[in-house]
Write an enzyme that holds these catalytic residues in place. Structure first.
Site, mmCIF file in Angstrom:
data_model
loop_
_atom_site.group_PDB
_atom_site.id
_atom_site.type_symbol
_atom_site.label_atom_id
_atom_site.label_comp_id
_atom_site.label_asym_id
_atom_site.label_seq_id
_atom_site.Cartn_x
_atom_site.Cartn_y
_atom_site.Cartn_z
ATOM 1 N N ASP A 134 25.595 55.600 61.788
ATOM 2 C CA ASP A 134 25.575 55.827 63.228
ATOM 3 C C ASP A 134 27.018 55.751 63.714
ATOM 4 O O ASP A 134 27.595 54.663 63.812
ATOM 5 C CB ASP A 134 24.685 54.761 63.883
ATOM 6 C CG ASP A 134 24.722 54.813 65.409
ATOM 7 O OD1 ASP A 134 25.567 55.532 65.965
ATOM 8 O OD2 ASP A 134 23.910 54.106 66.038
ATOM 9 N N HIS A 138 21.962 49.338 66.916
ATOM 10 C CA HIS A 138 21.436 49.811 68.204
ATOM 11 C C HIS A 138 19.979 50.221 67.967
ATOM 12 O O HIS A 138 19.621 50.636 66.857
ATOM 13 C CB HIS A 138 22.272 51.036 68.604
ATOM 14 C CG HIS A 138 21.988 51.590 69.961
ATOM 15 N ND1 HIS A 138 20.911 52.403 70.219
ATOM 16 C CD2 HIS A 138 22.660 51.472 71.144
ATOM 17 C CE1 HIS A 138 20.940 52.764 71.491
ATOM 18 N NE2 HIS A 138 21.994 52.205 72.068
ATOM 19 N N CYS A 178 20.748 47.533 74.188
ATOM 20 C CA CYS A 178 19.862 48.237 73.225
ATOM 21 C C CYS A 178 19.999 47.616 71.831
ATOM 22 O O CYS A 178 20.046 48.346 70.836
ATOM 23 C CB CYS A 178 20.137 49.732 73.180
ATOM 24 S SG CYS A 178 19.920 50.526 74.764
ATOM 25 N N LYS A 227 30.325 59.784 74.512
ATOM 26 C CA LYS A 227 31.245 58.655 74.282
ATOM 27 C C LYS A 227 32.592 59.169 73.755
ATOM 28 O O LYS A 227 33.547 58.420 73.636
ATOM 29 C CB LYS A 227 30.629 57.671 73.289
ATOM 30 C CG LYS A 227 29.340 57.031 73.806
ATOM 31 C CD LYS A 227 28.811 56.015 72.865
ATOM 32 C CE LYS A 227 27.324 55.839 72.964
ATOM 33 N NZ LYS A 227 26.888 54.920 74.005
ATOM 34 N N GLN A 269 29.926 54.895 68.146
ATOM 35 C CA GLN A 269 31.049 54.137 68.685
ATOM 36 C C GLN A 269 32.325 54.340 67.867
ATOM 37 O O GLN A 269 33.377 53.818 68.223
ATOM 38 C CB GLN A 269 30.706 52.637 68.705
ATOM 39 C CG GLN A 269 29.526 52.293 69.576
ATOM 40 C CD GLN A 269 29.820 52.449 71.062
ATOM 41 O OE1 GLN A 269 30.977 52.548 71.466
ATOM 42 N NE2 GLN A 269 28.776 52.499 71.862
HETATM 43 N N1 PMP Z 1 24.051 54.015 68.547
HETATM 44 C C1 PMP Z 1 25.023 53.288 69.111
HETATM 45 C C2 PMP Z 1 25.811 52.333 68.274
HETATM 46 C C3 PMP Z 1 25.279 53.437 70.481
HETATM 47 O O1 PMP Z 1 26.236 52.703 71.058
HETATM 48 C C4 PMP Z 1 24.513 54.360 71.239
HETATM 49 C C5 PMP Z 1 24.749 54.561 72.714
HETATM 50 N N2 PMP Z 1 24.793 53.366 73.453
HETATM 51 C C6 PMP Z 1 23.518 55.101 70.597
HETATM 52 C C7 PMP Z 1 23.325 54.903 69.255
HETATM 53 C C8 PMP Z 1 22.683 56.102 71.342
HETATM 54 O O2 PMP Z 1 23.387 57.272 71.496
HETATM 55 P P1 PMP Z 1 22.964 58.423 72.525
HETATM 56 O O3 PMP Z 1 23.500 57.989 73.860
HETATM 57 O O4 PMP Z 1 23.636 59.623 71.999
HETATM 58 O O5 PMP Z 1 21.496 58.544 72.504
#
Ligand code: PMP
Length: 406
Positions: free
Chosen positions: A200, A123, A364, A226, A203
């Site tokens: 990270d 991401h 993203c 999430k 998910q």
């Molecule tokens: N990393 C991953 C793998 C994500 O799916 C997301 C959210 N789409 C993020 C980072 C960003 O997280 P946050 O919404 O807490 O900024």
């Protein structure tokens, strides 16, 4: 206790609404998850009965707010099996967690020619912060490759762990492909070379039990929204010795010991990284979310999601002209796909008319889209409160859209 999904759905008020006159089918859980009543009521109760700032007041409300807020740190420490509650830093989400590591850990250490190793499936939150600090230091961000089926090529990742690499970052579960990466194995390889590994976990935390000590990584980032908690909440976990070695990222109230114009001394971790008034109600709500998923049981959640994953996977594969992105052996119930002749946004818009929420776009993850040579995909991401009947309705809606457009 059996996993009664219809009973569980009653815990989520939003799931009973309609969209365009149809019952909502919420398949955008990787984007953000819906909140159980317990979370909504906890936040509501905080503002109705306990609202005060934390750590600043000795009055009753201040003490109630502080003790409820700090209790969530204990809950989170237990939830991820941190060695100590002091290793749990509250952030606004994964994005802030990773930026904290980029600016407090990486920036002071990176030299020209150094590298930060990530993967093609990250991401932007696990790419761009490293690029920002790399640009200031003359370091580079290097991706480790993946296969067409969306799996990290572990030996290529390990091959790239050269002495130039000062930090590695990997997503535990891909938000686009659903791939579950072999974090233990990667952490072991990093550790053997003295390279810290950031995971990270955005998910992963909603779907898998997380044990940061067993994983063997050095930094782990979680986002609360999430995980069925409020938006604007998250966690950076790191080993105590790393946190102690890092300067603060944000400065301000709550993160100091003493301040004078001759110099300032900082509070111990975790407060050193928590300047300013936090999202107090949000974190207390996140505590309620953790209680909820813990009581439901992550093992039972996992089993329900695996059944949904296998059912959806087989159903999508039977759709003519459908291309699936991400067919890793070990994956979460996340399905990125395209249908011949239909743009992802048109697909998502038409599905919305059927009451079905899926995301369309680059998610993203521009480098991943570039890898597959597509500008966008549609993505259905499921949670334990989704049902097989919803999957059937989703597949029927795709057939309807195909008839209309393909
Ligand atoms: N990393 C991953 C793998 C994500 O799916 C997301 C959210 N789409 C993020 C980072 C960003 O997280 P946050 O919404 O807490 O900024």
């Amino acid at each position: 206790m059996s996993f009664d999904v219809q009973q569980i759905r009653k815990d989520f008020p939003l799931l009973s609404r309609t969209v365009h006159g149809k019952p909502l089918i919420y398949f955008d859980n990787a984007n953000t998850a819906q909140k159980p009543r317990r979370v909504i009521e906890t936040v509501d109760d905080f503002y109705r009965r306990h609202n005060a700032n934390v750590s600043r007041a000795v009055h009753t409300l201040g003490e109630e707010a502080t003790s409820a807020y700090e209790a969530v740190r204990d809950k989170l420490a237990q939830f991820i099996n941190a060695k100590s509650r002091d290793e749990v830093i509250f952030t606004s989400g994964t994005t802030q967690a990773i930026n904290t590591v980029a600016y407090s850990y990486a920036l002071p250490r990176l030299q020209p020619g150094d590298e930060v190793l990530v993967t093609t499936m990250e991401h932007h939150a696990n790419i761009v912060p490293w690029q920002l600090v790399a640009a200031r230091t003359g370091a580079k961000v290097v991706p480790a490759p993946i296969t067409q089926s969306g799996e990290l090529i572990v030996e290529e990742f390990i091959k790239r762990l050269t002495p130039r690499v000062k930090l590695a970052g990997v997503t535990h579960v891909s938000n686009v492909l659903g791939t579950i990466n072999p974090v233990r194995e990667l952490a072991k390889a990093c550790r053997a070379r003295g390279i810290p590994l950031l995971v990270d976990g955005s998910q992963a935390a909603p779907h898998l039990p997380i044990d940061v000590q067993a994983l063997g990584c050095d930094f782990y980032a979680i986002t609360g929204h999430k995980l069925f908690g409020p938006t604007g909440t998250g966690v950076l976990w790191a080993r105590r010795e790393l946190l102690d070695s890092m300067p603060p990222f944000f400065g301000g109230g709550e993160m100091i010991r003493t301040v004078s114009f001759d110099g300032t001394t900082f509070a111990d971790v975790p407060h050193k990284f928590e300047a300013g008034t936090p999202n107090i109600a949000g974190f207390i709500g996140l505590g309620a979310a953790i209680d909820y998923v813990t009581e439901l049981g992550l093992d039972r959640i996992g089993a329900a999601e695996h059944a949904l994953r296998d059912y959806t996977n087989a159903a999508l594969k039977s759709v003519p002209g459908l291309r699936l992105f991400g067919e890793a052996k070990d994956k979460a119930a996340v399905f990125s796909f395209l249908i011949d002749g239909i743009h992802a946004h048109d697909l998502a818009t038409l599905l919305d008319h059927e009451g079905i929420a899926v995301r369309s776009g680059h998610h993203c993850a521009h480098p991943l889209m570039q890898f597959y040579g597509v500008p966008a995909t549609a993505r259905a991401s499921l949670a334990f409160y989704n049902t097989h009947a919803e999957v059937d309705a989703f597949i029927a809606a795709i057939a309807k859209v195909r008839k209309l457009l393909a």
